[in-house]
Design a protein around this motif. Sequence first.
Motif, PDB file in Angstrom:
ATOM      1  N   LEU A  26       1.006  -1.095   0.076  1.00  0.00           N
ATOM      2  CA  LEU A  26      -0.145  -0.207   0.042  1.00  0.00           C
ATOM      3  C   LEU A  26       0.951   1.237   0.130  1.00  0.00           C
ATOM      4  CD1 LEU A  26      -2.797  -0.745   2.551  1.00  0.00           C
ATOM      5  CD2 LEU A  26      -3.050  -0.197   0.024  1.00  0.00           C
ATOM      6  N   ARG A  27       1.838   1.160   0.904  1.00  0.00           N
ATOM      7  CA  ARG A  27       2.727   2.489   0.768  1.00  0.00           C
ATOM      8  C   ARG A  27       3.413   2.680  -0.461  1.00  0.00           C
ATOM      9  NH1 ARG A  27       3.985   0.335   5.903  1.00  0.00           N
ATOM     10  NH2 ARG A  27       5.384  -0.865   5.220  1.00  0.00           N
ATOM     11  N   ALA A  28       3.921   1.582  -1.206  1.00  0.00           N
ATOM     12  CA  ALA A  28       4.500   1.514  -2.445  1.00  0.00           C
ATOM     13  C   ALA A  28       3.420   2.049  -3.561  1.00  0.00           C
ATOM     14  CB  ALA A  28       5.071   0.284  -2.849  1.00  0.00           C
ATOM     15  N   ALA A  29       2.339   1.640  -3.553  1.00  0.00           N
ATOM     16  CA  ALA A  29       1.289   2.105  -4.325  1.00  0.00           C
ATOM     17  C   ALA A  29       1.070   3.502  -4.150  1.00  0.00           C
ATOM     18  CB  ALA A  29      -0.018   1.589  -3.961  1.00  0.00           C
ATOM     19  N   ASP A  31       3.454   5.671  -3.276  1.00  0.00           N
ATOM     20  CA  ASP A  31       4.384   6.409  -3.782  1.00  0.00           C
ATOM     21  C   ASP A  31       4.415   6.412  -5.226  1.00  0.00           C
ATOM     22  OD1 ASP A  31       5.174   6.780  -1.386  1.00  0.00           O
ATOM     23  OD2 ASP A  31       6.938   5.073  -1.257  1.00  0.00           O
ATOM     24  N   ALA A  32       4.014   5.499  -5.823  1.00  0.00           N
ATOM     25  CA  ALA A  32       3.784   5.389  -7.203  1.00  0.00           C
ATOM     26  C   ALA A  32       2.696   6.436  -8.072  1.00  0.00           C
ATOM     27  CB  ALA A  32       3.618   3.914  -7.843  1.00  0.00           C
ATOM     28  N   GLY A  33       1.804   6.910  -7.228  1.00  0.00           N
ATOM     29  CA  GLY A  33       0.910   7.716  -7.686  1.00  0.00           C
ATOM     30  C   GLY A  33      -0.457   7.061  -7.767  1.00  0.00           C
ATOM     31  N   VAL A  34      -0.560   5.807  -7.123  1.00  0.00           N
ATOM     32  CA  VAL A  34      -1.864   5.227  -6.925  1.00  0.00           C
ATOM     33  C   VAL A  34      -2.841   5.840  -5.939  1.00  0.00           C
ATOM     34  CG1 VAL A  34      -3.182   3.171  -6.348  1.00  0.00           C
ATOM     35  CG2 VAL A  34      -1.109   2.992  -7.677  1.00  0.00           C
ATOM     36  N   THR A  35      -4.094   6.314  -6.575  1.00  0.00           N
ATOM     37  CA  THR A  35      -5.030   6.901  -5.415  1.00  0.00           C
ATOM     38  C   THR A  35      -6.108   5.978  -5.150  1.00  0.00           C
ATOM     39  OG1 THR A  35      -6.146   7.740  -7.602  1.00  0.00           O
ATOM     40  CG2 THR A  35      -4.310   9.244  -6.257  1.00  0.00           C
ATOM     41  N   ASP A  65      -5.461   3.019   5.773  1.00  0.00           N
ATOM     42  CA  ASP A  65      -5.119   4.325   6.047  1.00  0.00           C
ATOM     43  C   ASP A  65      -5.505   5.281   5.096  1.00  0.00           C
ATOM     44  OD1 ASP A  65      -3.785   6.322   7.756  1.00  0.00           O
ATOM     45  OD2 ASP A  65      -1.973   6.195   6.449  1.00  0.00           O
ATOM     46  N   GLY A  66      -6.923   5.187   4.437  1.00  0.00           N
ATOM     47  CA  GLY A  66      -7.434   6.273   3.761  1.00  0.00           C
ATOM     48  C   GLY A  66      -7.383   5.980   2.379  1.00  0.00           C
ATOM     49  N   MET A  67      -6.615   4.958   1.850  1.00  0.00           N
ATOM     50  CA  MET A  67      -6.558   4.309   0.617  1.00  0.00           C
ATOM     51  C   MET A  67      -7.919   3.594  -0.068  1.00  0.00           C
ATOM     52  SD  MET A  67      -5.028   3.939  -2.595  1.00  0.00           S
ATOM     53  CE  MET A  67      -3.038   4.049  -2.301  1.00  0.00           C
ATOM     54  N   PRO A  68      -8.626   4.351  -0.681  1.00  0.00           N
ATOM     55  CA  PRO A  68      -9.828   3.623  -1.249  1.00  0.00           C
ATOM     56  C   PRO A  68      -9.616   2.246  -1.992  1.00  0.00           C
ATOM     57  CG  PRO A  68      -9.826   6.004  -1.782  1.00  0.00           C
ATOM     58  CD  PRO A  68      -8.557   5.448  -1.475  1.00  0.00           C
ATOM     59  N   LEU A  69     -10.250   1.116  -1.304  1.00  0.00           N
ATOM     60  CA  LEU A  69     -10.168  -0.296  -1.726  1.00  0.00           C
ATOM     61  C   LEU A  69     -11.452  -0.688  -2.171  1.00  0.00           C
ATOM     62  CD1 LEU A  69      -7.730  -1.837   0.934  1.00  0.00           C
ATOM     63  CD2 LEU A  69      -6.965  -0.486  -1.215  1.00  0.00           C
ATOM     64  N   ARG A 197       8.102  -4.512  -5.376  1.00  0.00           N
ATOM     65  CA  ARG A 197       8.746  -3.992  -6.505  1.00  0.00           C
ATOM     66  C   ARG A 197       8.000  -3.627  -7.771  1.00  0.00           C
ATOM     67  NH1 ARG A 197      11.186  -8.511  -5.166  1.00  0.00           N
ATOM     68  NH2 ARG A 197      10.479  -9.832  -6.883  1.00  0.00           N
ATOM     69  N   HIS A 198       6.860  -4.357  -7.790  1.00  0.00           N
ATOM     70  CA  HIS A 198       5.837  -4.028  -9.123  1.00  0.00           C
ATOM     71  C   HIS A 198       5.388  -2.882  -9.038  1.00  0.00           C
ATOM     72  CE1 HIS A 198       5.534  -8.765  -9.365  1.00  0.00           C
ATOM     73  NE2 HIS A 198       6.447  -8.117 -10.016  1.00  0.00           N
ATOM     74  N   TYR A 199       5.156  -2.040  -8.018  1.00  0.00           N
ATOM     75  CA  TYR A 199       4.822  -0.490  -7.916  1.00  0.00           C
ATOM     76  C   TYR A 199       5.886   0.340  -8.540  1.00  0.00           C
ATOM     77  CZ  TYR A 199       0.354  -1.577  -6.000  1.00  0.00           C
ATOM     78  OH  TYR A 199      -0.965  -2.211  -6.068  1.00  0.00           O
ATOM     79  N   ALA A 200       7.104  -0.062  -8.375  1.00  0.00           N
ATOM     80  CA  ALA A 200       8.277   0.895  -9.065  1.00  0.00           C
ATOM     81  C   ALA A 200       7.945   0.600 -10.593  1.00  0.00           C
ATOM     82  CB  ALA A 200       9.604   0.365  -8.543  1.00  0.00           C
ATOM     83  N   SER A 201       7.491  -0.584 -11.005  1.00  0.00           N
ATOM     84  CA  SER A 201       7.411  -0.955 -12.396  1.00  0.00           C
ATOM     85  C   SER A 201       6.146  -0.136 -12.939  1.00  0.00           C
ATOM     86  CB  SER A 201       7.120  -2.363 -12.785  1.00  0.00           C
ATOM     87  OG  SER A 201       8.337  -3.215 -12.396  1.00  0.00           O
TER      88      SER A 201
END
Length: 214
Positions: A26-29, A31-35, A65-69, A197-201
Amino acid sequence: MRDIHCHILPGVDDGARDMDESLAMLRAARDAGVTSIVCTPHCRDPYFDFDAMWAAFRELKLRADGMPLTMGFEVAHRKLVELGVEQWAPRLAFEGSNEFLLELDTMCTGYDFEEYERTIFELQGMGYDVIIAHPERYRAIQDDPGIAEDLVRMGCRLQASADFIDGGRFGKEKRPAKRLFKLGLYSYIASDAHNVRHYASLAKAVRKFPLDAR
């Protein structure tokens, strides 16, 4: 940016192993700009456990922590046919949506698409917007991109899995993905994240191949 395909639920398939890894993803998402994220565990053997997957989703949602799932599934064609399209499609579509993420067999041939098309038409007849997961992985499309064009003409949307940018899950997806981008066939890029790692991709793929991934 909405991530429509990821394996972030803890301990239910070959994605996140436990809650700690889910939270790191979730943190990596972020950082990658996922909302927002659609959680899509595998609906295929040996992983599929509908109730356990929903339980894991509810647990993660409490700690997001606030990320809509929202909940969904990556539905393998073979498993869908085994379960029954009419009975199970309503339970496997994206929560609160008519979107349906369909996975085909990696080693499929052109002949297999006769059956796939029947299933897709059945889903569309039920009102579903069919999204084809990672067409760049399918051998038939690698050999003949015209099959992907046929899917789009049928009304399907195509979703690239972001790890193609680093060669892909099987090391052969970058070239076919670039070909499908050049043809303008993709509607989405998704993380298909099984680990951090896949969120960096994803961040790299969205920068290099800008799409409306929402």
